[in-house]
Design a protein around this motif. Structure first.
Motif, mmCIF file in Angstrom:
data_model
loop_
_atom_site.group_PDB
_atom_site.id
_atom_site.type_symbol
_atom_site.label_atom_id
_atom_site.label_comp_id
_atom_site.label_asym_id
_atom_site.label_seq_id
_atom_site.Cartn_x
_atom_site.Cartn_y
_atom_site.Cartn_z
ATOM 1 N N ASP A 3 16.618 -29.756 -24.544
ATOM 2 C CA ASP A 3 16.843 -29.474 -23.143
ATOM 3 C C ASP A 3 16.069 -30.475 -22.310
ATOM 4 O OD1 ASP A 3 18.468 -27.857 -21.808
ATOM 5 O OD2 ASP A 3 17.030 -26.228 -21.516
ATOM 6 N N SER A 8 19.268 -31.295 -17.132
ATOM 7 C CA SER A 8 19.559 -29.912 -16.732
ATOM 8 C C SER A 8 19.670 -29.826 -15.221
ATOM 9 C CB SER A 8 18.445 -28.978 -17.180
ATOM 10 O OG SER A 8 18.272 -29.069 -18.543
ATOM 11 N N THR A 15 26.709 -26.259 -14.405
ATOM 12 C CA THR A 15 26.315 -25.230 -15.366
ATOM 13 C C THR A 15 26.485 -23.840 -14.767
ATOM 14 O OG1 THR A 15 24.654 -26.810 -16.073
ATOM 15 C CG2 THR A 15 24.475 -24.589 -16.964
ATOM 16 N N ARG A 16 26.050 -23.708 -13.494
ATOM 17 C CA ARG A 16 26.189 -22.392 -12.847
ATOM 18 C C ARG A 16 27.659 -21.985 -12.760
ATOM 19 N NH1 ARG A 16 21.836 -23.814 -9.785
ATOM 20 N NH2 ARG A 16 23.095 -24.786 -8.171
ATOM 21 N N ASP A 19 28.917 -21.056 -16.196
ATOM 22 C CA ASP A 19 28.344 -19.770 -16.600
ATOM 23 C C ASP A 19 29.195 -18.612 -16.103
ATOM 24 O OD1 ASP A 19 26.295 -20.855 -17.949
ATOM 25 O OD2 ASP A 19 24.783 -20.616 -16.370
#
Ligand code: ADP
Length: 635
Positions: A3, A8, A15-16, A19
């Motif tokens: 990571d 990130s 990513t959000r 998700d």
């Protein structure tokens, strides 16, 4: 998967978003993001190809138009020549004139047909009108005026040809081969033919009764030069086009050779019969035939060049269509393949996940042996692997829990059972005493005996409880391991047993030097003390002998403590290590907890304990301890 904080942070919004979406939506989103610009690009590309196809088809139509105009021009040229001869005084050209007019009618009908498809503006109708007026007037206007009217019409037709070439993109053709062919078909060859036509029409007058008018000789010389130059240009164009595209030849070279030699022959005839001859030595027919032959050949060449040009254009259209089909087909195949892969990916992910879910549910129901089959080699397999590791850990933990629970149950059962025995004895002693005391029948001696019996039972209970306490503390109150000199531990154990050793006259000694190991020092003393106290307690006759020894076996030490006591049956060698197990209950005091405690201590240090004996021949107790620097603490 590492990571990286920078990465990130960069991907955080994506990513959000991901998700929040289910897999089909994730994939649909990605597919849309890729497919949209690709679709636009494809649309533009295909549009470009389509317009190139349109242009090439337009050029083909232009070529067809010029072919028909060329046919018209040719026939009008013929008409002009015949009219010149006829009006010059040769009536034999009369029928030919009428035939040619019929041909011109047909040529015009053919152009009408194609004009409807092509936007050639007002030029064509104007030209038709001009022809009508030529037809009306030429017979009465005289040879000169007829020639000029014809020539003007032909100029108009030739300029219509170049106009149509402009309109249909032929003039701006993007490729070298078609460009040079176009230049010959539209410009150079019609010009060459027209020069020859004028030479034919003008020169034929030389054979006429009036002879060649003044100044016409010079004009003929000039026209001959122009015709020659035009043929040179045609040759140059042909060579350039064929250098770029040798496949465009067809009948071109052969046709050019024929036309070229026919033109040369015609011009030689011109020189010989007209330019350098003061007397007309040839009839009009012969001269006319030679020039007509050259014109026929150059029109044949025009036909061959037109065909080559059409071939090149058709080839271009085919190539563009192939390219378009390849692009569309390839894109469709790629799209289908992408959909297929997306579907496969979706199934792979959902199947792997449902296997995980199924396995967790089974484990939840208590099927601890369940494992996830690792059929993929992606990140989900990593999850599966951790899941399996977790399941193994859980299985072990559950087994361990079960074992310790059983042990605890056994312990509770044994403890309550064995602790009840002295308690019942005390209770019955006290009841008996009470009954005797109430009945007044008690004697002091009997009461004292009952009381001391009860006291003995209570002491027994006390001993059992304190032994149980130290048993239960082996695991929980053990000290950290440190280096222990076992020779010293043995001495301290002997110190603790000094009274009983002295009373029994026992001899306790180490046969070999004892090693230093990493262990719990207090528990090592306890271990020796328990085993040696048994050796002294279960002695045979006086002066028991207890011998302690140690030997190294691979990674561990094996310790042995031998006595010459009463021994026990070989069949009991395992039972004696159980809690409250006592083989000699009636003859010897004891709680049956000592050896169970020894076993627990040895196992906490990662070793094993066992015993060998025969009744009447002494016993040997052995235990092992890891010799390593850092024996594992096993709770
Ligand atoms: P206890 O308190 O009864 O000695 P232990 O757990 O120490 O309890 O021993 C269990 C039983 O094993 C004893 O009751 C005895 O019968 C037998 N035993 C132990 N050590 C010896 C020995 N050295 N010789 C003979 N029997 C022994």
């Amino acid at each position: 998967m590492k990571d990286d904080p920078g990465l990130s942070a960069f991907f955080a919004p994506a990513t959000r978003l991901m998700d929040r979406l289910r897999y089909p939506r994730k994939m649909a989103l990605m597919a849309a993001v890729i497919a949209l610009p690709l679709g636009v690009f494809l649309f533009l590309l295909v549009g470009q190809i389509n317009s190139a196809v349109e242009k090439a088809l337009g050029e083909k139509a232009g070529v067809e138009y010029s072919r028909r105009v060329a046919a018209l021009v040719r026939d009008v040229q013929l008409h002009r020549g015949m009219a010149s001869a006829f009006l010059g005084g040769d009536p034999s050209f009369g029928p030919g004139l009428a035939e040619t007019e019929a041909l011109i009618e047909k040529d015009m009908a053919a152009i009408d047909e194609i004009s409807a498809l092509l936007d050639a503006g007002e030029r064509w109708p104007e030209l038709k009108e001009k022809w009508a007026s030529v037809l009306q007037s030429y017979r009465w206007a005289g040879a000169q005026a007829s020639f000029e009217a014809h020539t003007e019409f032909i100029s108009g037709a030739l300029s219509l040809m170049t106009h149509v070439a402009d309109v249909t993109n032929l003039t701006l053709d993007p490729d070298l081969d078609s460009f040079y062919l176009m230049d010959s078909v539209i410009n150079k060859l019609p010009l060459a033919a027209e020069y020859l036509g004028r030479i034919r029409g003008t020169g034929v007058a030389a054979a006429m009764p009036g002879g060649l008018p003044q100044g016409e000789r010079v004009r003929l010389i000039m026209l001959a030069g122009l015709a020659r130059a035009a043929m040179d240009d045609v040759e140059a164009n042909m060579l350039k086009a064929l250098a770029v595209n040798p496949g465009a030849d067809g009948a071109l070279r052969a046709s050019f050779a024929e036309a070229d030699s026919a033109v040369k022959a015609a011009l030689a005839t011109l020189d010989e019969k007209v330019i350098f001859s003061s007397e007309p030595s040839a009839g009009a027919a012969e001269y006319f035939a030679a020039l007509s032959q050259a014109m026929d050949k150059s029109y044949a060449l025009h036909g061959a060049a037109t065909e080559s040009l059409e071939g090149v254009l058709a080839g271009r259209v085919e190539a563009l269509k192939r390219k378009r089909a390849l692009i569309l087909g390839g894109s469709a195949a790629a799209l289908l393949l992408a959909l297929y892969l997306f579907g496969g990916n979706y199934l792979s992910v959902t199947r792997a996940l449902s296997r995980l879910v199924g396995a967790s549910e089974k484990i939840g129901r208590g099927e601890m042996g369940v494992r996830v089959p690792l059929e993929t080699s992606d990140e989900i397999a990593t999850v599966g692997r951790s899941f399996n590791e977790m399941a193994s850990g859980l299985e072990k933990a559950v087994a361990e829990l079960r074992r310790s629970n059983e042990e605890l149950e056994h312990f509770a059962y044994a403890a309550s059972h064995d602790l009840k025995a002295p308690l019942l004895a005390v209770a019955s002693d006290l009841k008996l005493m009470e009954r005797r005391l109430r009945g007044g029948e008690a004697e002091e001696a009997e009461a004292a005996e009952l009381l001391s019996d009860a006291l003995a039972q209570l002491e027994m209970m006390q001993a059992m409880i304190s032994d149980l306490l130290s048993y239960s503390r082996v695991g929980t109150a053990g000290r950290p391991f440190k280096e222990v000199d076992l020779g010293q531990a043995l001495e301290r154990a002997k110190d603790g047993l000094r009274v009983s050793i002295e009373e029994s006259g026992a001899r306790v000694a180490a046969d070999t030097p004892l090693p230093r190991i990493k262990a719990d020092p207090v528990q090592m003393v306890m271990l020796f003390q328990n085993i040696i106290s048994n050796a002294v307690k279960y002695r045979r006759g006086d002066a028991p002998e207890v011998r302690v020894s140690a030997r190294r076996e691979g990674e561990e030490w094996v310790f042995s403590i031998r006595d010459n006591g009463i021994g026990f049956p070989a069949g009991d060698r395992e039972r004696i290590f159980e809690l409250f197990a006592r083989l000699h209950k009636d003859r010897y005091p004891g709680t049956g907890i000592g050896l169970a405690t020894c076993k627990k201590i040895v196992e906490r240090h990662g070793g094993r304990i066992w015993a060998e004996s025969e009744p009447g021949r002494g016993s040997a107790f052995h235990f092992t301890m890891p010799a390593g620097e850092d024996p594992r603490e096993l709770s």
